[in-house]
Design a protein around this motif. Structure first.
Motif, PDB file in Angstrom:
ATOM      1  N   VAL A 161       0.846  -1.194   0.000  1.00 13.07           N
ATOM      2  CA  VAL A 161       0.000   0.000   0.000  1.00 13.07           C
ATOM      3  C   VAL A 161       0.880   1.243   0.000  1.00 13.07           C
ATOM      4  CG1 VAL A 161      -1.988  -1.083   1.128  1.00 13.07           C
ATOM      5  CG2 VAL A 161      -0.148  -0.099   2.528  1.00 13.07           C
ATOM      6  N   VAL A 162       0.272   2.382  -0.245  1.00 14.92           N
ATOM      7  CA  VAL A 162       0.988   3.641  -0.282  1.00 14.92           C
ATOM      8  C   VAL A 162       0.014   4.766   0.042  1.00 14.92           C
ATOM      9  CG1 VAL A 162       0.574   3.985  -2.767  1.00 14.92           C
ATOM     10  CG2 VAL A 162       2.519   5.098  -1.692  1.00 14.92           C
ATOM     11  N   ILE A 163       0.530   5.847   0.620  1.00 16.06           N
ATOM     12  CA  ILE A 163      -0.217   7.080   0.835  1.00 16.06           C
ATOM     13  C   ILE A 163       0.463   8.166   0.001  1.00 16.06           C
ATOM     14  CG2 ILE A 163      -0.841   8.876   2.519  1.00 16.06           C
ATOM     15  CD1 ILE A 163      -1.024   6.709   4.635  1.00 16.06           C
ATOM     16  N   VAL A 164      -0.320   8.968  -0.692  1.00 19.19           N
ATOM     17  CA  VAL A 164       0.235  10.025  -1.535  1.00 19.19           C
ATOM     18  C   VAL A 164      -0.213  11.378  -1.011  1.00 19.19           C
ATOM     19  CG1 VAL A 164       0.260   8.518  -3.549  1.00 19.19           C
ATOM     20  CG2 VAL A 164      -1.721   9.986  -3.150  1.00 19.19           C
ATOM     21  N   ASP A 165       0.492  12.411  -1.428  1.00 23.68           N
ATOM     22  CA  ASP A 165       0.065  13.753  -1.040  1.00 23.68           C
ATOM     23  C   ASP A 165      -0.904  14.311  -2.076  1.00 23.68           C
ATOM     24  OD1 ASP A 165       1.644  14.447  -3.177  1.00 23.68           O
ATOM     25  OD2 ASP A 165       3.109  15.581  -2.039  1.00 23.68           O
ATOM     26  N   ASP A 166      -1.558  15.412  -1.690  1.00 26.49           N
ATOM     27  CA  ASP A 166      -2.594  15.969  -2.556  1.00 26.49           C
ATOM     28  C   ASP A 166      -2.029  16.524  -3.857  1.00 26.49           C
ATOM     29  OD1 ASP A 166      -1.264  17.947  -1.211  1.00 26.49           O
ATOM     30  OD2 ASP A 166      -3.029  19.168  -0.791  1.00 26.49           O
ATOM     31  N   LYS A 167      -0.756  16.912  -3.854  1.00 26.16           N
ATOM     32  CA  LYS A 167      -0.155  17.428  -5.082  1.00 26.16           C
ATOM     33  C   LYS A 167      -0.003  16.329  -6.120  1.00 26.16           C
ATOM     34  CE  LYS A 167       3.568  20.470  -6.626  1.00 26.16           C
ATOM     35  NZ  LYS A 167       4.795  21.203  -6.223  1.00 26.16           N
ATOM     36  N   LEU A 168       0.433  15.152  -5.687  1.00 27.59           N
ATOM     37  CA  LEU A 168       0.546  14.026  -6.607  1.00 27.59           C
ATOM     38  C   LEU A 168      -0.832  13.605  -7.098  1.00 27.59           C
ATOM     39  CD1 LEU A 168       2.855  10.945  -6.227  1.00 27.59           C
ATOM     40  CD2 LEU A 168       0.461  10.628  -6.820  1.00 27.59           C
ATOM     41  N   TRP A 224       2.860  -3.329  -7.806  1.00 26.27           N
ATOM     42  CA  TRP A 224       1.845  -2.274  -7.783  1.00 26.27           C
ATOM     43  C   TRP A 224       1.333  -2.094  -6.367  1.00 26.27           C
ATOM     44  CZ3 TRP A 224       1.435   0.942 -11.618  1.00 26.27           C
ATOM     45  CH2 TRP A 224       1.774   0.545 -12.925  1.00 26.27           C
ATOM     46  N   ARG A 225       1.270  -0.850  -5.941  1.00 29.63           N
ATOM     47  CA  ARG A 225       0.806  -0.521  -4.596  1.00 29.63           C
ATOM     48  C   ARG A 225      -0.510   0.256  -4.684  1.00 29.63           C
ATOM     49  NH1 ARG A 225       4.257  -0.908  -0.323  1.00 29.63           N
ATOM     50  NH2 ARG A 225       6.297  -1.793  -0.831  1.00 29.63           N
ATOM     51  N   THR A 226      -1.426  -0.087  -3.818  1.00 33.07           N
ATOM     52  CA  THR A 226      -2.742   0.549  -3.814  1.00 33.07           C
ATOM     53  C   THR A 226      -2.715   1.784  -2.922  1.00 33.07           C
ATOM     54  OG1 THR A 226      -3.814  -1.598  -4.130  1.00 33.07           O
ATOM     55  CG2 THR A 226      -5.198   0.231  -3.343  1.00 33.07           C
ATOM     56  N   VAL A 227      -3.222   2.885  -3.431  1.00 35.78           N
ATOM     57  CA  VAL A 227      -3.306   4.118  -2.650  1.00 35.78           C
ATOM     58  C   VAL A 227      -4.430   3.972  -1.633  1.00 35.78           C
ATOM     59  CG1 VAL A 227      -3.731   6.596  -2.725  1.00 35.78           C
ATOM     60  CG2 VAL A 227      -2.425   5.498  -4.566  1.00 35.78           C
ATOM     61  N   ILE A 228      -4.094   4.123  -0.352  1.00 34.57           N
ATOM     62  CA  ILE A 228      -5.105   3.990   0.705  1.00 34.57           C
ATOM     63  C   ILE A 228      -5.424   5.328   1.371  1.00 34.57           C
ATOM     64  CG2 ILE A 228      -4.436   1.612   1.202  1.00 34.57           C
ATOM     65  CD1 ILE A 228      -2.967   2.720   3.692  1.00 34.57           C
ATOM     66  N   GLY A 229      -4.667   6.382   1.045  1.00 32.02           N
ATOM     67  CA  GLY A 229      -4.929   7.675   1.673  1.00 32.02           C
ATOM     68  C   GLY A 229      -4.257   8.806   0.928  1.00 32.02           C
ATOM     69  N   VAL A 230      -4.793  10.005   1.129  1.00 31.67           N
ATOM     70  CA  VAL A 230      -4.231  11.232   0.563  1.00 31.67           C
ATOM     71  C   VAL A 230      -4.047  12.225   1.705  1.00 31.67           C
ATOM     72  CG1 VAL A 230      -4.542  13.142  -1.060  1.00 31.67           C
ATOM     73  CG2 VAL A 230      -5.397  10.856  -1.639  1.00 31.67           C
ATOM     74  N   VAL A 231      -2.822  12.771   1.830  1.00 26.71           N
ATOM     75  CA  VAL A 231      -2.523  13.726   2.897  1.00 26.71           C
ATOM     76  C   VAL A 231      -2.089  15.049   2.283  1.00 26.71           C
ATOM     77  CG1 VAL A 231      -1.871  11.926   4.539  1.00 26.71           C
ATOM     78  CG2 VAL A 231      -0.125  12.955   3.064  1.00 26.71           C
ATOM     79  N   ALA A 232      -2.040  16.078   3.119  1.00 29.57           N
ATOM     80  CA  ALA A 232      -1.587  17.394   2.657  1.00 29.57           C
ATOM     81  C   ALA A 232      -0.099  17.349   2.380  1.00 29.57           C
ATOM     82  CB  ALA A 232      -1.912  18.460   3.693  1.00 29.57           C
ATOM     83  N   ASN A 233       0.336  18.172   1.442  1.00 23.06           N
ATOM     84  CA  ASN A 233       1.734  18.216   1.053  1.00 23.06           C
ATOM     85  C   ASN A 233       2.543  18.972   2.085  1.00 23.06           C
ATOM     86  OD1 ASN A 233       4.188  19.296  -0.499  1.00 23.06           O
ATOM     87  ND2 ASN A 233       3.311  17.858  -1.949  1.00 23.06           N
ATOM     88  N   ASP A 234       3.686  18.440   2.495  1.00 25.18           N
ATOM     89  CA  ASP A 234       4.564  19.154   3.426  1.00 25.18           C
ATOM     90  C   ASP A 234       5.794  19.650   2.683  1.00 25.18           C
ATOM     91  OD1 ASP A 234       5.860  16.753   3.047  1.00 25.18           O
ATOM     92  OD2 ASP A 234       6.667  16.684   5.068  1.00 25.18           O
ATOM     93  N   ARG A 235       6.425  20.664   3.240  1.00 24.50           N
ATOM     94  CA  ARG A 235       7.595  21.292   2.606  1.00 24.50           C
ATOM     95  C   ARG A 235       8.850  20.710   3.242  1.00 24.50           C
ATOM     96  NH1 ARG A 235       5.877  26.010  -0.212  1.00 24.50           N
ATOM     97  NH2 ARG A 235       3.680  26.382   0.132  1.00 24.50           N
ATOM     98  N   THR A 272      10.288  26.891  -0.179  1.00 21.09           N
ATOM     99  CA  THR A 272      10.547  26.180  -1.418  1.00 21.09           C
ATOM    100  C   THR A 272       9.285  25.483  -1.900  1.00 21.09           C
ATOM    101  OG1 THR A 272      11.257  24.226  -0.188  1.00 21.09           O
ATOM    102  CG2 THR A 272      12.957  25.795  -0.842  1.00 21.09           C
ATOM    103  N   GLN A 273       9.218  25.320  -3.205  1.00 16.46           N
ATOM    104  CA  GLN A 273       8.066  24.632  -3.781  1.00 16.46           C
ATOM    105  C   GLN A 273       8.150  23.152  -3.436  1.00 16.46           C
ATOM    106  OE1 GLN A 273       5.620  26.100  -5.134  1.00 16.46           O
ATOM    107  NE2 GLN A 273       4.426  24.371  -5.877  1.00 16.46           N
ATOM    108  N   PRO A 274       7.131  22.588  -2.778  1.00 14.29           N
ATOM    109  CA  PRO A 274       7.225  21.187  -2.357  1.00 14.29           C
ATOM    110  C   PRO A 274       7.114  20.238  -3.535  1.00 14.29           C
ATOM    111  CG  PRO A 274       5.052  22.075  -1.849  1.00 14.29           C
ATOM    112  CD  PRO A 274       5.877  23.221  -2.336  1.00 14.29           C
ATOM    113  N   PRO A 275       7.872  19.117  -3.508  1.00 11.76           N
ATOM    114  CA  PRO A 275       7.752  18.110  -4.553  1.00 11.76           C
ATOM    115  C   PRO A 275       6.554  17.203  -4.279  1.00 11.76           C
ATOM    116  CG  PRO A 275       9.370  17.416  -2.954  1.00 11.76           C
ATOM    117  CD  PRO A 275       8.872  18.771  -2.506  1.00 11.76           C
TER     118      PRO A 275
END
Length: 430
Positions: free
Chosen positions: A187-194, A217-228, A234-237
């Protein structure tokens, strides 16, 4: 100082005594006096222009710094203590021993009074540890342009409670749990920017991605806010969060969120004691609160702002002294003229306007030249600014007004002295 001090000294040394004594009783301006008066005005205009350039730069940095200290870094830095632990490979050879060590340490830390949550991560925002950058593949993603087929993401390997401990808000889905280990599906958690980049207008939960071109292949289980991660300014990746228990990572940052009033730094001693209960020979290093890391990340900006502000203050002081000196000299040279005007009925208002006519042209010329210089300067300051444009309207309006006000204040004293002259006394002295 030597160069500009020698010019009037050499001029004074070359004065013809006879001519000077003949002119001593007249207050009229000779050609030489007019020429040197223009030179003084030109120098004051240069001072005003240079002070405007430096003040605009300082003003932009001050406004930028004020914006950056209130900007959202993507996590809550308050009440968080962090430190780093690296396990020696000879003593912790198996994945089970690594997992068991961090589980025991985090369990003991969670029992400390005032601790709300405990988590760990391979990398930490604003720390000196190099970030992990990896190519990722997005299932079903078709690049819109050439060069977009290689997607690079920052990879964070976190424990179940890390995101809670850092105060990174969950937007959709769920956090990791203890069941997300090597025996469970990937599984994986991604940020809102991705999520917004690759699944715009869709729910990212349930989508799949993988590390590299051949990872599972990893299933997205959550979306979190992007941190810097690099810094607030700086612009967060884009960032992917992977469950650390599905990997073998011996070096981690441990973070503790506290809820007491004593502050997170007060838990440093108890936290070290809890660590040494599990392994007495293992040192912890890079101990710091997240608030301190955030403050340290702004040190370069803060130093640039303070230095440029100090230089700007000195430049403004010099322009004020220069303006005062020119007007005081002008008043002294025209004592007879002012006395005659007052004897013929000129009031204080007319005398002040007479003085103002001497000040306004050189100040206006300095401000005009300074504005062009400031526009050129701000072009190279873009990378130092945050939340403020290089041509910020407020800064370019307030700074010239401030310099004009200082110039008027510097003019006020000699102008008032001019209005206080006694016409009879002045004419008698002449």
């Amino acid at each position: 100082a030597l160069a500009f001090g020698l010019v009037p000294a050499l001029r004074a040394a070359g004065v013809d005594p006879g001519a000077a004594l003949k002119e001593g009783g007249r207050s009229g301006s000779t050609l030489g006096e007019v020429r040197h008066g223009r030179l003084r005005k030109l120098l004051v205009a240069c001072e005003v222009g240079l002070s405007l350039i430096v003040l605009v730069g300082a003003g932009l940095l001050v406004r930028s710094y004020r914006r950056i200290i209130v900007a959202n870094p993507g996590f809550d830095p308050h009440q968080v203590l962090s430190f780093r632990v690296s396990l020696p490979g000879l003593r912790y050879q198996t994945p089970e021993s690594v997992s068991q060590f961090f589980a025991q340490v985090q369990e003991r830390l969670a029992r400390l009074p005032g601790v709300v949550s405990v988590g760990s991560n391979y990398q930490l925002p604003l720390s000196s540890v190099a970030l992990a950058w990896e190519p990722i593949g997005i299932e079903g993603y078709v690049p819109r342009a050439a060069g977009e087929d290689l997607i690079i993401s920052s990879s964070a390997y976190v424990s179940p409670d890390y995101l809670r401990a850092m105060g990174i808000p969950l937007l959709h889905g769920r956090f990791f749990t203890a069941q997300d280990n090597r025996q469970s599906p990937e599984v994986v958690i991604v940020d809102d920017k991705l999520a917004a980049r690759f699944w715009p207008g869709e729910d990212a939960v349930g989508k799949r991605l993988r590390q590299g071109s051949d990872g599972p292949w990893r299933t997205v289980i959550g979306v979190v806010a992007n941190d810097r991660e690099y810094g607030v300014g700086t612009q967060p990746p884009i960032t992917c969060y992977f469950p650390v228990e599905q990997y073998v990572i011996r070096s981690r940052f441990i973070v503790l969120r506290t809820g007491g009033t004593a502050g997170p730094a007060s838990l440093t001693g108890p936290a070290m004691a809890a660590l040494h209960e599990v392994d007495p020979d293992l040192p912890a290093y890079d101990v710091s609160t997240m608030a301190e890391r955030l403050r340290d990340s702004l040190a370069r900006r803060r130093l640039s702002m303070l230095l440029l502000t100090a230089f700007a203050g000195f430049a403004l002081l010099l322009s004020a002294i220069g303006t005062y000196g020119v007007i005081a000299c002008w008043v002294d040279q025209r004592r007879r003229e002012i006395g005659i005007r007052m004897a013929l009925g000129a009031d204080a208002g007319r005398i002040l306007r007479l003085v103002a006519r001497e000040v306004l042209p050189m100040v206006a010329a300095g401000l005009g030249a300074g504005l062009f210089g400031a526009l050129a300067l701000t072009r190279v300051m873009t990378s130092m600014l945050f939340g403020v444009g290089a041509r910020d309207t407020a800064t370019f309006a307030i700074i010239p007004a401030l310099i004009a006000l200082v110039a008027l204040l510097a003019t006020w004293v000699p102008a008032r002295q001019a209005t206080a002259l006694e016409p009879v006394a002045v004419l008698r002295d002449e």
